[in-house]
Scaffold this motif. Structure first.
Motif, PDB file in Angstrom:
ATOM      1  N   VAL A  98      15.181  21.416  -0.989  1.00 41.19           N
ATOM      2  CA  VAL A  98      13.753  21.450  -0.657  1.00 41.19           C
ATOM      3  C   VAL A  98      13.207  20.030  -0.682  1.00 41.19           C
ATOM      4  O   VAL A  98      13.341  19.323  -1.684  1.00 41.19           O
ATOM      5  N   VAL A  99      12.624  19.601   0.437  1.00 43.01           N
ATOM      6  CA  VAL A  99      11.878  18.342   0.474  1.00 43.01           C
ATOM      7  C   VAL A  99      10.413  18.688   0.298  1.00 43.01           C
ATOM      8  O   VAL A  99       9.817  19.360   1.141  1.00 43.01           O
ATOM      9  N   LEU A 100       9.836  18.273  -0.813  1.00 40.44           N
ATOM     10  CA  LEU A 100       8.441  18.563  -1.103  1.00 40.44           C
ATOM     11  C   LEU A 100       7.604  17.418  -0.556  1.00 40.44           C
ATOM     12  O   LEU A 100       7.492  16.349  -1.157  1.00 40.44           O
ATOM     13  N   ALA A 101       7.015  17.645   0.632  1.00 39.71           N
ATOM     14  CA  ALA A 101       6.286  16.599   1.349  1.00 39.71           C
ATOM     15  C   ALA A 101       4.830  16.989   1.561  1.00 39.71           C
ATOM     16  O   ALA A 101       4.245  16.692   2.593  1.00 39.71           O
ATOM     17  N   THR A 102       4.267  17.683   0.585  1.00 41.93           N
ATOM     18  CA  THR A 102       2.859  18.078   0.666  1.00 41.93           C
ATOM     19  C   THR A 102       1.963  16.850   0.530  1.00 41.93           C
ATOM     20  O   THR A 102       2.360  15.835  -0.031  1.00 41.93           O
ATOM     21  N   GLY A 103       0.735  16.940   1.031  1.00 44.38           N
ATOM     22  CA  GLY A 103      -0.182  15.814   0.999  1.00 44.38           C
ATOM     23  C   GLY A 103      -0.893  15.671  -0.336  1.00 44.38           C
ATOM     24  O   GLY A 103      -0.768  16.520  -1.236  1.00 44.38           O
ATOM     25  N   HIS A 104      -1.687  14.600  -0.446  1.00 43.40           N
ATOM     26  CA  HIS A 104      -2.341  14.318  -1.731  1.00 43.40           C
ATOM     27  C   HIS A 104      -3.528  15.247  -2.002  1.00 43.40           C
ATOM     28  O   HIS A 104      -4.133  15.169  -3.078  1.00 43.40           O
ATOM     29  N   SER A 105      -3.875  16.128  -1.053  1.00 48.58           N
ATOM     30  CA  SER A 105      -4.971  17.071  -1.284  1.00 48.58           C
ATOM     31  C   SER A 105      -4.483  18.489  -1.542  1.00 48.58           C
ATOM     32  O   SER A 105      -5.306  19.406  -1.656  1.00 48.58           O
ATOM     33  N   ALA A 106      -3.177  18.691  -1.640  1.00 49.41           N
ATOM     34  CA  ALA A 106      -2.630  20.026  -1.916  1.00 49.41           C
ATOM     35  C   ALA A 106      -2.728  20.301  -3.416  1.00 49.41           C
ATOM     36  O   ALA A 106      -1.725  20.397  -4.136  1.00 49.41           O
ATOM     37  N   ARG A 107      -3.940  20.462  -3.892  1.00 45.69           N
ATOM     38  CA  ARG A 107      -4.160  20.598  -5.328  1.00 45.69           C
ATOM     39  C   ARG A 107      -3.626  21.905  -5.866  1.00 45.69           C
ATOM     40  O   ARG A 107      -3.199  21.977  -7.027  1.00 45.69           O
ATOM     41  N   ASP A 108      -3.628  22.959  -5.050  1.00 43.72           N
ATOM     42  CA  ASP A 108      -3.049  24.222  -5.510  1.00 43.72           C
ATOM     43  C   ASP A 108      -1.551  24.079  -5.743  1.00 43.72           C
ATOM     44  O   ASP A 108      -0.992  24.687  -6.659  1.00 43.72           O
ATOM     45  N   THR A 109      -0.891  23.247  -4.929  1.00 42.32           N
ATOM     46  CA  THR A 109       0.546  23.001  -5.133  1.00 42.32           C
ATOM     47  C   THR A 109       0.781  22.227  -6.417  1.00 42.32           C
ATOM     48  O   THR A 109       1.701  22.532  -7.192  1.00 42.32           O
ATOM     49  N   TYR A 110      -0.027  21.193  -6.672  1.00 40.14           N
ATOM     50  CA  TYR A 110       0.093  20.477  -7.949  1.00 40.14           C
ATOM     51  C   TYR A 110      -0.030  21.444  -9.124  1.00 40.14           C
ATOM     52  O   TYR A 110       0.756  21.380 -10.083  1.00 40.14           O
ATOM     53  N   ARG A 111      -1.002  22.329  -9.048  1.00 38.33           N
ATOM     54  CA  ARG A 111      -1.231  23.247 -10.176  1.00 38.33           C
ATOM     55  C   ARG A 111      -0.079  24.238 -10.319  1.00 38.33           C
ATOM     56  O   ARG A 111       0.311  24.571 -11.443  1.00 38.33           O
ATOM     57  N   MET A 112       0.466  24.702  -9.199  1.00 44.58           N
ATOM     58  CA  MET A 112       1.615  25.593  -9.271  1.00 44.58           C
ATOM     59  C   MET A 112       2.805  24.878  -9.913  1.00 44.58           C
ATOM     60  O   MET A 112       3.477  25.418 -10.807  1.00 44.58           O
ATOM     61  N   LEU A 113       3.071  23.650  -9.488  1.00 43.70           N
ATOM     62  CA  LEU A 113       4.197  22.899 -10.041  1.00 43.70           C
ATOM     63  C   LEU A 113       4.008  22.659 -11.536  1.00 43.70           C
ATOM     64  O   LEU A 113       4.960  22.782 -12.326  1.00 43.70           O
ATOM     65  N   HIS A 114       2.788  22.318 -11.930  1.00 40.48           N
ATOM     66  CA  HIS A 114       2.514  22.089 -13.346  1.00 40.48           C
ATOM     67  C   HIS A 114       2.751  23.357 -14.164  1.00 40.48           C
ATOM     68  O   HIS A 114       3.343  23.310 -15.260  1.00 40.48           O
ATOM     69  N   SER A 115       2.331  24.500 -13.635  1.00 42.66           N
ATOM     70  CA  SER A 115       2.511  25.760 -14.363  1.00 42.66           C
ATOM     71  C   SER A 115       3.982  26.117 -14.520  1.00 42.66           C
ATOM     72  O   SER A 115       4.361  26.808 -15.469  1.00 42.66           O
ATOM     73  N   LEU A 116       4.826  25.640 -13.598  1.00 43.22           N
ATOM     74  CA  LEU A 116       6.258  25.931 -13.662  1.00 43.22           C
ATOM     75  C   LEU A 116       7.013  24.958 -14.568  1.00 43.22           C
ATOM     76  O   LEU A 116       8.186  25.171 -14.863  1.00 43.22           O
ATOM     77  N   GLY A 117       6.350  23.875 -14.961  1.00 42.05           N
ATOM     78  CA  GLY A 117       7.021  22.890 -15.802  1.00 42.05           C
ATOM     79  C   GLY A 117       7.682  21.765 -15.036  1.00 42.05           C
ATOM     80  O   GLY A 117       8.486  21.013 -15.610  1.00 42.05           O
ATOM     81  N   VAL A 118       7.367  21.619 -13.741  1.00 41.98           N
ATOM     82  CA  VAL A 118       7.893  20.479 -12.977  1.00 41.98           C
ATOM     83  C   VAL A 118       7.270  19.204 -13.548  1.00 41.98           C
ATOM     84  O   VAL A 118       6.047  19.122 -13.698  1.00 41.98           O
ATOM     85  N   PRO A 119       8.074  18.201 -13.892  1.00 41.80           N
ATOM     86  CA  PRO A 119       7.518  16.996 -14.524  1.00 41.80           C
ATOM     87  C   PRO A 119       6.565  16.240 -13.596  1.00 41.80           C
ATOM     88  O   PRO A 119       6.934  15.835 -12.489  1.00 41.80           O
ATOM     89  N   LEU A 120       5.346  16.054 -14.056  1.00 37.72           N
ATOM     90  CA  LEU A 120       4.305  15.329 -13.332  1.00 37.72           C
ATOM     91  C   LEU A 120       3.693  14.300 -14.271  1.00 37.72           C
ATOM     92  O   LEU A 120       3.747  14.454 -15.492  1.00 37.72           O
ATOM     93  N   MET A 121       3.086  13.284 -13.705  1.00 41.38           N
ATOM     94  CA  MET A 121       2.326  12.341 -14.518  1.00 41.38           C
ATOM     95  C   MET A 121       1.128  11.861 -13.715  1.00 41.38           C
ATOM     96  O   MET A 121       1.183  11.753 -12.483  1.00 41.38           O
ATOM     97  N   PRO A 122      -0.005  11.576 -14.385  1.00 42.72           N
ATOM     98  CA  PRO A 122      -1.161  11.027 -13.660  1.00 42.72           C
ATOM     99  C   PRO A 122      -0.867   9.599 -13.232  1.00 42.72           C
ATOM    100  O   PRO A 122      -0.100   8.893 -13.881  1.00 42.72           O
ATOM    101  N   LYS A 123      -1.447   9.174 -12.134  1.00 44.41           N
ATOM    102  CA  LYS A 123      -1.249   7.802 -11.673  1.00 44.41           C
ATOM    103  C   LYS A 123      -2.578   7.162 -11.303  1.00 44.41           C
ATOM    104  O   LYS A 123      -3.565   7.854 -11.034  1.00 44.41           O
ATOM    105  N   PRO A 124      -2.630   5.845 -11.277  1.00 46.63           N
ATOM    106  CA  PRO A 124      -3.869   5.159 -10.888  1.00 46.63           C
ATOM    107  C   PRO A 124      -4.182   5.392  -9.413  1.00 46.63           C
ATOM    108  O   PRO A 124      -3.287   5.613  -8.595  1.00 46.63           O
ATOM    109  N   PHE A 125      -5.443   5.306  -9.056  1.00 45.57           N
ATOM    110  CA  PHE A 125      -5.854   5.260  -7.659  1.00 45.57           C
ATOM    111  C   PHE A 125      -7.193   4.530  -7.646  1.00 45.57           C
ATOM    112  O   PHE A 125      -7.420   3.649  -8.482  1.00 45.57           O
ATOM    113  N   ALA A 126      -8.077   4.810  -6.695  1.00 44.22           N
ATOM    114  CA  ALA A 126      -9.354   4.096  -6.618  1.00 44.22           C
ATOM    115  C   ALA A 126     -10.402   5.010  -6.000  1.00 44.22           C
ATOM    116  O   ALA A 126     -10.081   5.875  -5.186  1.00 44.22           O
ATOM    117  N   VAL A 127     -11.651   4.815  -6.382  1.00 41.81           N
ATOM    118  CA  VAL A 127     -12.745   5.656  -5.897  1.00 41.81           C
ATOM    119  C   VAL A 127     -13.950   4.776  -5.591  1.00 41.81           C
ATOM    120  O   VAL A 127     -14.086   3.670  -6.103  1.00 41.81           O
TER     121      VAL A 127
END
Length: 544
Positions: A252-281
């Protein structure tokens, strides 16, 4: 023999036909000795009040040897890659049809690998209908909009095709874009772009190319679940045509965009290792394009060989970096949203870049110390700002403030010479009501300095439109040196949404790298596939 001649300059008024004689003179050659001449790089130099087009030229020389400033062009680096012998247990599923996913899928399909590309949004034609309807005041489709659909978020942008890393994968990404309709100038311009209008056609042609090579592309197919067993993704589920489909992927190539927040939440609930990163606003800032042209190009402002002028500015606001981002000459500001009740903006321009205004994000660096705790703290941070922006009017009318009013900490009550290009209306406000205090403080400290770097940048009638919060992914999906996730050895996070790229070309290049890492492990055979996996691949190859 092939040589490069560097530093050939022409004023905008000079005929490019002079390049041959100028190159011959610099190389110490008779022009007749040059069999072939081509552009290797072209840039605009507007420093010190003089404007010129600067070229690096390639020469093929016969029966002569240059006596001047000519540099031999080395043989191109061989594009070798390993092919593995592992047996795939199912098709390679690529999730997301942005630049990363499209180029990963194309790379695999071109080498005969069984590929299934899933995209939650629509093909470009239908996506344009949904998006243009929303931009005209219609309803928002959460899965088919400026952010989701064929081509990803980059399909509605300036179409910039710059990349910091011109390695083999980066060059390959540009070659694919040129193959499917982008002009050859993207290969040599220092700041290449094609605009959203031309980019859409290139993206659709690239999708067609994947299918002609035997890949299967499903639109309206939204990832809903993955099941890990024994350290690998054993099954993958997605919604398609109103039903839940489940199949066994080989990788599986996970190539979702930076706005696929539901995917981030699904991955987090499954225990896929994630970390917050810097950006700018921050916010989008608009000026008259004619002002930018005049400051940058002087008497040559508006010259057809120069096009609309650009800028890239940096400053410090206290202890934070402040910089312009994704500058769109002659463009417009648009809503960049996929979730009801949230408001974010971005910039877009067409190939001609002939709109009245220039716009750019003016943004301030933020880091995990600014977010709520946890891997998804950056997502929550973004959502809080976007909710405040929407709540100014409880609509998609965007918060707007003149620069003078922002600097004087007062709400805007009327516009000056610069009129916002945002299509869904504006709401006069104070950006202090929607952006964090430290962001506003950094912007105020930086603006006068930026006005000295680019005269007029801090002009009173320049207009802010907010908020700009999705400049890059707020999350990194961790991966090992071989490209796999620590969660599963057949899961390959890639591209901008996974936190490893920024922009069309760099995202595409990362997709190509992910594809090649898979090819280094597995053979291309699909023998032994059963069930849904076999049926999807058979349909793609015309056998079912």
């Amino acid at each position: 023999m092939l040589y490069e001649i560097r530093g050939i300059s022409l004023t905008p008024d000079q005929d490019p036909g002079l390049l041959r004689s100028l190159a011959a003179k610099k190389a110490g050659l008779d022009p007749s000795a040059i069999r072939k001449l081509w552009i290797r790089r072209r840039s605009i130099d507007a420093r010190r009040g003089r404007v010129s087009l600067v070229y690096a030229l390639g020469l093929e020389v016969v029966d002569s040897r240059p006596r001047g400033e000519a540099f031999p062009i080395p043989e191109p680096e061989p594009d070798h890659f390993l092919r593995g012998e592992g047996l795939l247990s199912g098709p390679i599923v690529v999730v997301g049809a942005g630049p990363c996913g499209l180029m990963a899928a194309h790379t695999l399909a071109e080498e005969g690998y069984p590929v299934l590309l899933l995209e939650r949004g629509c093909r470009m034609g239908e996506r344009d209908i949904h998006t243009n309807g929303f931009l005209s005041g219609g309803s928002l489709d959460p899965d088919s909009n400026v952010l989701f659909g064929e081509g990803g978020a980059g399909a509605y942008s300036d179409g910039k095709l710059t990349a910091r890393n011109r390695d083999i994968a980066g060059r390959r990404a540009l070659e694919l874009l040129m193959r499917y309709g982008a002009g050859e100038e993207i290969g040599y311009d220092a700041k290449p772009h094609i605009g959203t209008d031309r980019l859409k056609g290139v993206i659709s042609a690239l999708t067609d190319g994947i299918q002609s090579l035997g890949g299967r592309v499903l639109f309206g197919a939204k990832l809903t679940g993955i099941l890990e067993a024994g350290g690998e993704i054993a099954s993958l589920s997605f919604q398609w045509k109103g039903q839940t489909e489940t199949l066994q992927p080989g990788a599986v190539v996970l190539a979702t965009g930076h706005s696929a927040r539901d995917t981030y939440r699904m991955l987090h609930s499954l225990g896929v290792p994630l970390m917050p990163k810097p950006f700018a606003v921050g916010a989008r800032i608009e000026h008259h394009q004619s002002m930018v042209d005049g400051v940058q190009y002087g008497a040559y402002a508006g010259h057809p060989r120069l096009g609309a002028a650009e800028y890239a500015l940096t400053a410090r606001g206290g202890d934070r970096g402040v910089y312009t981002f994704c500058m769109c000459p002659g463009g417009q500001v648009i809503p960049s949203v996929s979730d009801p009740g949230l408001l974010c903006v971005n910039g877009m321009s067409y190939h001609a870049r002939d709109g009245e205004n220039a716009n750019s994000a003016l943004i301030v660096q933020v880091s995990p110390k600014d977010y709520p705790p946890g891997p998804l703290g950056g997502v929550v941070f973004q959502e809080e700002m976007e909710r405040r922006a929407y709540n100014v009017t409880n609509s998609y009318a965007a918060p707007t403030q003149r620069v003078e009013d922002f600097l004087r900490r007062r709400p805007t009550r009327r516009l000056g010479a610069v009129k916002p290009t945002y299509p869904l209306g504006h709401a006069f406000c104070s950006l202090d009501d929607v952006l964090p205090d430290y962001v506003c403080r950094s912007l105020r400290e930086a603006l006068p300095y930026l006005g000295r770097k680019l005269r007029g940048f801090d002009s009173p009638d320049a207009v802010f439109t907010g908020v700009e919060s999705r400049t890059s992914a707020p999350v990194r999906i961790l991966r090992n040196d071989d490209g796999t996730s620590p969660y599963a050895h057949n899961l390959y996070p890639a591209g901008e949404g996974s936190g490893y790229a920024g922009g069309i070309v760099s995202a595409g290049a990362d997709g190509i790298r992910a594809a090649r890492k898979i090819m280094a492990r597995f053979a291309s055979s699909s023998r032994g596939f059963t069930g849904k996996a076999a049926s999807f691949i058979m349909m793609a190859r015309g056998r079912g």
